[in-house]
Design an enzyme around this catalytic site. Sequence first.
Site, PDB file in Angstrom:
ATOM      1  CE  LYS A 125      -4.172   1.739   0.316  1.00 30.96           C
ATOM      2  NZ  LYS A 125      -5.099   1.715  -0.815  1.00 30.96           N
ATOM      3  CG  ASP A 139      -6.452  -0.673  -2.777  1.00 28.00           C
ATOM      4  OD1 ASP A 139      -5.302  -0.931  -3.194  1.00 28.00           O
ATOM      5  OD2 ASP A 139      -6.870   0.496  -2.648  1.00 28.00           O
ATOM      6  CG  ASP A 154      -4.022 -13.554   8.013  1.00 34.80           C
ATOM      7  OD1 ASP A 154      -4.414 -14.665   7.628  1.00 34.80           O
ATOM      8  OD2 ASP A 154      -4.299 -13.082   9.135  1.00 34.80           O
ATOM      9  CG  ASP A 171      -7.779 -17.087   4.704  1.00 31.33           C
ATOM     10  OD1 ASP A 171      -6.753 -17.796   4.657  1.00 31.33           O
ATOM     11  OD2 ASP A 171      -8.519 -17.036   5.705  1.00 31.33           O
TER      12      ASP A 171
END
Length: 362
Positions: free
Chosen positions: A189, A221, A245, A249
């Site tokens: 970011k 994002d 993390d 997923d």
Amino acid sequence: MKYRIALIPGDGIGPDVVEQGVIALRAVAERFSRELSFAELPMGGCAIDECGEPLPASTLAACRESDAVLLGAVGGPKWDHLGGKLRPEAGLLGLRAGLGVYANLRPARVFPELAAACPLRPDIIDGGLDILILRELTGGIYFGERGRSPDGESAWDTERYSRAEICHLLERGFEAARGRSGRLCVVDKANVLESSRLWRETAKAMARDWPSVELSFMYVDNCAMQLVANPRQFDVIATSNMFGDILSDEAAMITGSIGMLASASLGDSGPGLYEPIHGSAPDLAGQDRANPLATILSAAMLLRYSLGFEEGARAIEAAVSGALAAGLRCADIARRGDAAGGERIVGTREMGQAVAELIRRG
Ligand code: NAD
């Protein structure tokens, strides 16, 4: 040479799936005439019951002395009332820290036979999908300074990375990309965070030493969107602890079931830690219903990264593909509402035995 593998079955379905991982490893040892020895160790809820703590010192010591550790899963409702350091999951964090495993590798691969289990439109994953997410595991905001103001009305967590930590992780990223399709995407970011700007600066400086790797950057994002819009653009993604993390997923779900996803956690030296990404699924424990393939694929990663035994790793992966191609499915990866297609639903043991048989046959 004899390799020593520490086994931590843990709780819930952990023992069910680790048993099948060991059967696959024994089949590899038999086919390629290698010597593997196994030692089972307590950790998690079962260790709390047996020894009064989630990670007994003897377990950590035995893991450190082994060549690799294969873990099932820990935790369950029986221990949910316990606080912080006494919880089964504290054992897992202690083990990762104790082994110094700072790089977490999570491959997200859609097996062609399981394309129907992928929640994305078929044309988006047409041609298959094979991404490797590399997540920094022992630094960043999960380990940074945190606190609350005296009145309890504000709180903070700190994202902090040193150039050395970033370098450490990215070395693994460049190395992995070089062994695959040669593309490394660093996700950050950097338009907002100073720590992300240090990640970029470090990656750009390192890229000079890896001319065969094509380096790119993406904001987290955007990456979250791109993973569902056009996931095939990615080869290796390297990122910080928290971003990794979340993104891993997301990538996991693209492959259809949590029961298929393996992981490896590696340090600089010492044993690597290999585990399925799923939890202890207490709803399925001991019922021969858990999908063992994530653990069996973790065993393949163990052969590849800790034992340097690529041929053995490929034998396991080919056998998993073979079992799927033969129509064998655990309930979590069976086509829902469609009995056609030559699929047969099998239990944990039958799937494990079928994979072992295919490994032996070669
Ligand atoms: P979970 O991964 O155990 O289960 C989520 C869902 O996926 C459940 O419906 C479960 O039945 C299913 N599932 C998981 N693994 C499967 C497999 N191999 N085959 C078929 N279906 C499978 O996550 P949860 O329910 O949030 O957590 C249960 C327990 O596991 C909790 O105590 C949690 O703290 C613990 N946990 C442990 C780890 C770990 O040891 N690394 C990771 C996550 C959760």
